[in-house]
Write a protein that holds these residues in place. Structure first.
Motif, PDB file in Angstrom:
ATOM      1  N   LYS A  80       0.830  -1.206   0.000  1.00 23.11           N
ATOM      2  CA  LYS A  80       0.000   0.000   0.000  1.00 23.11           C
ATOM      3  C   LYS A  80       0.860   1.250   0.000  1.00 23.11           C
ATOM      4  CE  LYS A  80      -3.750   2.290   2.534  1.00 23.11           C
ATOM      5  NZ  LYS A  80      -4.668   2.197   3.711  1.00 23.11           N
ATOM      6  N   THR A  85      -1.428  -1.695  -5.861  1.00 19.97           N
ATOM      7  CA  THR A  85      -2.762  -2.205  -5.532  1.00 19.97           C
ATOM      8  C   THR A  85      -3.197  -3.307  -6.487  1.00 19.97           C
ATOM      9  OG1 THR A  85      -3.807  -0.460  -6.855  1.00 19.97           O
ATOM     10  CG2 THR A  85      -3.492  -0.025  -4.500  1.00 19.97           C
ATOM     11  N   ASP A  86      -2.348  -3.600  -7.469  1.00 19.94           N
ATOM     12  CA  ASP A  86      -2.614  -4.710  -8.364  1.00 19.94           C
ATOM     13  C   ASP A  86      -1.286  -5.409  -8.646  1.00 19.94           C
ATOM     14  OD1 ASP A  86      -1.590  -2.531  -9.795  1.00 19.94           O
ATOM     15  OD2 ASP A  86      -2.354  -3.319 -11.686  1.00 19.94           O
ATOM     16  N   CYS A 101      -5.734  -6.776  -5.605  1.00 22.35           N
ATOM     17  CA  CYS A 101      -6.910  -6.499  -6.436  1.00 22.35           C
ATOM     18  C   CYS A 101      -7.740  -5.401  -5.795  1.00 22.35           C
ATOM     19  CB  CYS A 101      -7.725  -7.791  -6.581  1.00 22.35           C
ATOM     20  SG  CYS A 101      -9.327  -7.600  -7.347  1.00 22.35           S
ATOM     21  N   ASP A 102      -7.952  -4.293  -6.512  1.00 21.56           N
ATOM     22  CA  ASP A 102      -8.732  -3.163  -5.986  1.00 21.56           C
ATOM     23  C   ASP A 102     -10.157  -3.555  -5.626  1.00 21.56           C
ATOM     24  OD1 ASP A 102      -6.953  -1.023  -5.892  1.00 21.56           O
ATOM     25  OD2 ASP A 102      -7.141  -0.654  -8.030  1.00 21.56           O
ATOM     26  N   THR A 103     -10.704  -4.474  -6.391  1.00 23.99           N
ATOM     27  CA  THR A 103     -12.122  -4.811  -6.208  1.00 23.99           C
ATOM     28  C   THR A 103     -12.337  -5.998  -5.280  1.00 23.99           C
ATOM     29  OG1 THR A 103     -12.061  -6.218  -8.192  1.00 23.99           O
ATOM     30  CG2 THR A 103     -12.691  -3.913  -8.487  1.00 23.99           C
ATOM     31  N   GLY A 107      -8.678  -6.737  -0.565  1.00 21.68           N
ATOM     32  CA  GLY A 107      -7.602  -6.152  -1.347  1.00 21.68           C
ATOM     33  C   GLY A 107      -6.711  -7.172  -2.021  1.00 21.68           C
ATOM     34  N   TYR A 108      -7.049  -8.448  -1.883  1.00 18.58           N
ATOM     35  CA  TYR A 108      -6.232  -9.496  -2.501  1.00 18.58           C
ATOM     36  C   TYR A 108      -7.061 -10.750  -2.683  1.00 18.58           C
ATOM     37  CZ  TYR A 108      -5.996 -11.661   2.129  1.00 18.58           C
ATOM     38  OH  TYR A 108      -6.321 -12.257   3.332  1.00 18.58           O
TER      39      TYR A 108
END
Length: 283
Positions: A80, A85-86, A101-103, A107-108
């Motif tokens: 972070k 973030t990816d 993964c943002d979505t 977060g992962y």
């Protein structure tokens, strides 16, 4: 000579490095970076110049993969801070591979988790050293422990449990700490697990036949990065396999001689931002 002046008074020289330090940077590389002792001093934040260097490398479309002995819980705050973030991270010395993964809810998403039976390992350690301190990783949470570690020594929550519960479930990584605990390195390896020295009184135990390198190779193949475009920077004994795997291996200046011996190059130590000296050759 091209100089890039960045905030905080730090100047990055981009193209005055010796020929041996230059690389073809017109194709994406897989850039594997250790965390503690490489990106930061344990217990501190990543220095701002290092954050910028990583961001510049990612801006050139290189795949920066954090590869650490830390648990996933300990890697996420570093990712972070770096603005990652990816992409991929390798945790627990290769036992846990995750995609950021943002979505995703946390977060992962976990891509690969390898485990071993902790019970016999704990029994072996306690039979030799009754006062040994044991931590068993719980992915995304912290550790179940027989005795609490200092908060700065492990990442995440700690749950003190009876010894019998330490090995109740398979785990990706266990910590053994105590005086003379390194005497267990060979017995543990004969038992069929990977035992890695992580300090003078500390052993990381993970499943057999894995390392940061085994997970990085899977990521490399998935991304389609050629082997000759692999690049790694590290400073510890647990980085040896990763540095051996990389087509270009860089050791930090404070690394043990065993680590420097297998690296292709050595840069400055952590106080000299040695990792920046390595990363700038990708720019």
């Amino acid at each position: 000579m091209t100089a890039l002046t960045v905030p905080w008074g730090y100047v990055m020289i981009l193209d005055d490095q010796p020929v041996s330090m230059r690389v073809r940077n017109d194709a994406p590389h897989l850039v594997a970076l250790d965390i503690d002792g490489t990106l930061l001093v344990t217990g501190q934040l990543v220095p701002e110049p290092t954050v910028l260097a990583v961001q510049l490398v990612r801006g050139r479309k290189h795949h920066v993969v954090l590869a650490s002995g830390r648990s996933l819980t300990g890697i996420l705050p570093v990712a972070k801070q770096l603005g990652i973030t990816d992409g991929w991270v390798v945790a627990s010395n290769g036992a846990v591979t995750a995609r950021l993964c943002d979505t995703c809810a946390d977060g992962y998403m976990l891509e690969d988790v390898l485990t071993f039976d902790v019970g016999p390992v704990a029994q072996m350690a306690l039979s030799r050293f009754p006062d040994v301190q044991i931590g068993v990783e719980e992915i995304g949470i912290g550790y179940r422990v027989n005795r609490a570690f200092e908060p700065h020594e492990v990442n995440g929550a700690q749950r003190v449990v009876p010894v019998a519960e330490l090995g109740g479930l398979p785990a990706s990584r266990a910590i053994l700490r105590g005086p003379d605990v390194l005497d267990l390195l060979d017995p543990l390896r004969r038992h069929g697990v990977t035992a890695t020295q992580a300090g003078p009184d500390w052993i990381d135990v993970t499943p057999r036949h894995l390392s940061k390198a085994t997970s990085l190779e899977t990521i490399r193949a998935t991304l389609g990065v050629p082997q000759h475009n692999t690049f790694a920077v590290g400073d510890g004994i647990n980085d040896i396999e990763m540095l051996t795997w990389a087509a270009r291996a860089v050791a930090m200046g404070h690394a043990p001689e065993a680590v420097k011996a297998i690296a292709h190059e050595t840069v400055g130590d952590i106080s000299q931002h040695g990792v920046i000296q390595a990363l700038k050759t990708l720019l």
